[in-house]
Design a protein around this motif. Structure first.
Motif, PDB file in Angstrom:
ATOM      1  N   ALA A   1      42.984  37.374  46.496  1.00  0.00           N
ATOM      2  CA  ALA A   1      43.683  36.211  47.034  1.00  0.00           C
ATOM      3  C   ALA A   1      43.445  35.020  46.122  1.00  0.00           C
ATOM      4  O   ALA A   1      42.320  34.812  45.637  1.00  0.00           O
ATOM      5  N   GLY A   2      44.480  34.261  45.905  1.00  0.00           N
ATOM      6  CA  GLY A   2      44.332  33.095  45.042  1.00  0.00           C
ATOM      7  C   GLY A   2      45.382  32.053  45.324  1.00  0.00           C
ATOM      8  O   GLY A   2      46.281  32.253  46.131  1.00  0.00           O
ATOM      9  N   GLY A   3      45.245  30.933  44.623  1.00  0.00           N
ATOM     10  CA  GLY A   3      46.173  29.850  44.849  1.00  0.00           C
ATOM     11  C   GLY A   3      47.474  29.992  44.112  1.00  0.00           C
ATOM     12  O   GLY A   3      48.464  29.327  44.436  1.00  0.00           O
ATOM     13  N   SER A   4      47.500  30.881  43.130  1.00  0.00           N
ATOM     14  CA  SER A   4      48.702  31.040  42.324  1.00  0.00           C
ATOM     15  C   SER A   4      49.139  32.488  42.296  1.00  0.00           C
ATOM     16  O   SER A   4      48.318  33.398  42.203  1.00  0.00           O
ATOM     17  N   TYR A   5      50.404  32.683  42.352  1.00  0.00           N
ATOM     18  CA  TYR A   5      51.031  34.003  42.292  1.00  0.00           C
ATOM     19  C   TYR A   5      51.141  34.375  40.814  1.00  0.00           C
ATOM     20  O   TYR A   5      51.940  33.819  40.081  1.00  0.00           O
ATOM     21  N   SER A   6      50.274  35.291  40.375  1.00  0.00           N
ATOM     22  CA  SER A   6      50.117  35.497  38.951  1.00  0.00           C
ATOM     23  C   SER A   6      49.573  36.880  38.655  1.00  0.00           C
ATOM     24  O   SER A   6      48.881  37.470  39.486  1.00  0.00           O
ATOM     25  N   PRO A   7      49.860  37.422  37.467  1.00  0.00           N
ATOM     26  CA  PRO A   7      49.240  38.682  37.060  1.00  0.00           C
ATOM     27  C   PRO A   7      47.850  38.492  36.454  1.00  0.00           C
ATOM     28  O   PRO A   7      47.195  39.469  36.092  1.00  0.00           O
ATOM     29  N   SER A   8      47.402  37.247  36.335  1.00  0.00           N
ATOM     30  CA  SER A   8      46.113  36.968  35.703  1.00  0.00           C
ATOM     31  C   SER A   8      44.977  37.043  36.701  1.00  0.00           C
ATOM     32  O   SER A   8      44.970  36.347  37.712  1.00  0.00           O
ATOM     33  N   THR A   9      43.982  37.854  36.391  1.00  0.00           N
ATOM     34  CA  THR A   9      42.838  37.994  37.297  1.00  0.00           C
ATOM     35  C   THR A   9      42.087  36.680  37.472  1.00  0.00           C
ATOM     36  O   THR A   9      41.499  36.438  38.519  1.00  0.00           O
ATOM     37  N   SER A  10      42.124  35.834  36.450  1.00  0.00           N
ATOM     38  CA  SER A  10      41.336  34.602  36.495  1.00  0.00           C
ATOM     39  C   SER A  10      41.843  33.601  37.529  1.00  0.00           C
ATOM     40  O   SER A  10      41.150  32.644  37.864  1.00  0.00           O
ATOM     41  N   LEU A  11      43.053  33.794  38.024  1.00  0.00           N
ATOM     42  CA  LEU A  11      43.629  32.851  38.991  1.00  0.00           C
ATOM     43  C   LEU A  11      43.397  33.275  40.437  1.00  0.00           C
ATOM     44  O   LEU A  11      43.920  32.630  41.347  1.00  0.00           O
ATOM     45  N   TYR A  12      42.646  34.348  40.622  1.00  0.00           N
ATOM     46  CA  TYR A  12      42.345  34.800  41.978  1.00  0.00           C
ATOM     47  C   TYR A  12      40.904  34.458  42.326  1.00  0.00           C
ATOM     48  O   TYR A  12      39.995  34.694  41.543  1.00  0.00           O
ATOM     49  N   ASP A  13      40.707  33.916  43.505  1.00  0.00           N
ATOM     50  CA  ASP A  13      39.397  33.418  43.902  1.00  0.00           C
ATOM     51  C   ASP A  13      38.595  34.407  44.734  1.00  0.00           C
ATOM     52  O   ASP A  13      37.362  34.357  44.752  1.00  0.00           O
ATOM     53  N   TYR A  14      39.290  35.257  45.451  1.00  0.00           N
ATOM     54  CA  TYR A  14      38.614  36.175  46.369  1.00  0.00           C
ATOM     55  C   TYR A  14      39.071  37.600  46.082  1.00  0.00           C
ATOM     56  O   TYR A  14      40.263  37.849  45.887  1.00  0.00           O
ATOM     57  N   TRP A  15      38.093  38.492  46.114  1.00  0.00           N
ATOM     58  CA  TRP A  15      38.367  39.900  45.808  1.00  0.00           C
ATOM     59  C   TRP A  15      37.783  40.785  46.896  1.00  0.00           C
ATOM     60  O   TRP A  15      36.691  40.520  47.406  1.00  0.00           O
ATOM     61  N   GLY A  16      38.511  41.830  47.227  1.00  0.00           N
ATOM     62  CA  GLY A  16      38.001  42.803  48.167  1.00  0.00           C
ATOM     63  C   GLY A  16      37.434  44.004  47.446  1.00  0.00           C
ATOM     64  O   GLY A  16      37.663  44.203  46.251  1.00  0.00           O
ATOM     65  N   GLN A  17      36.679  44.808  48.169  1.00  0.00           N
ATOM     66  CA  GLN A  17      36.228  46.074  47.619  1.00  0.00           C
ATOM     67  C   GLN A  17      37.435  46.991  47.478  1.00  0.00           C
ATOM     68  O   GLN A  17      38.359  46.925  48.266  1.00  0.00           O
ATOM     69  N   GLY A  18      37.407  47.814  46.489  1.00  0.00           N
ATOM     70  CA  GLY A  18      38.564  48.637  46.205  1.00  0.00           C
ATOM     71  C   GLY A  18      38.665  49.876  47.066  1.00  0.00           C
ATOM     72  O   GLY A  18      37.726  50.270  47.765  1.00  0.00           O
ATOM     73  N   THR A  19      39.811  50.489  46.982  1.00  0.00           N
ATOM     74  CA  THR A  19      40.047  51.784  47.619  1.00  0.00           C
ATOM     75  C   THR A  19      40.532  52.745  46.544  1.00  0.00           C
ATOM     76  O   THR A  19      41.379  52.393  45.720  1.00  0.00           O
ATOM     77  N   LYS A  20      39.986  53.943  46.537  1.00  0.00           N
ATOM     78  CA  LYS A  20      40.246  54.869  45.445  1.00  0.00           C
ATOM     79  C   LYS A  20      41.509  55.679  45.699  1.00  0.00           C
ATOM     80  O   LYS A  20      41.693  56.241  46.780  1.00  0.00           O
TER      81      LYS A  20
END
Length: 121
Positions: free
Chosen positions: A97-116
């Motif tokens: 989740a982030g403030g900008s709609y973007s393909p860049s990981t650096s613009l996302y502030d919150y990350w969830g644990q992944g699912t395989k």
């Protein structure tokens, strides 16, 4: 914002899976959301993103036409419908989740644990 991805699993090539990412908090609708994936030995890569309202979406070329991102702000959830899966789609998929709609990981502030996700040939 806390994020929890689910829905991964083992599927044969050509099959489908639907990933979900549930968010906590009442501010979910303010955030752009993204899906990213990381295969073994490879860097994390962008898969898809959606703006706060769901009115704009973007996809990596490798998934365009096969994957669809959507969100339900009433349920604080973002989805990734994956069709026509290929073995090269095998990876751990994470939502962000982030403030900008973007393909860049650096613009996302919150990350969830992944699912395989594993796609067999």
């Amino acid at each position: 914002v806390q994020l929890q991805a689910s829905g991964g699993g083992l599927v044969q090539a050509g099959g489908s899976l639907r990933l979900s990412c549930a968010a906590s908090g009442r501010t979910f609708s303010r955030y752009a959301m993204g899906w990213f994936r990381q295969a073994p030995g490879r860097e994390r890569e962008f898969v898809a993103a959606i703006n706060w309202s769901g009115g704009s979406t973007g996809y990596a070329d490798s998934v365009k036409g096969r994957f669809k991102i959507s969100r339900d702000n009433a349920k604080n959830t973002v989805y990734l419908q994956m069709n026509s899966l290929k073995p090269e789609d095998t990876a751990v998929y994470s939502c962000a989740a982030g403030g900008s709609y973007s393909p860049s990981t650096s613009l996302y502030d919150y990350w969830g644990q992944g699912t395989k996700v594993t796609v067999s040939s």
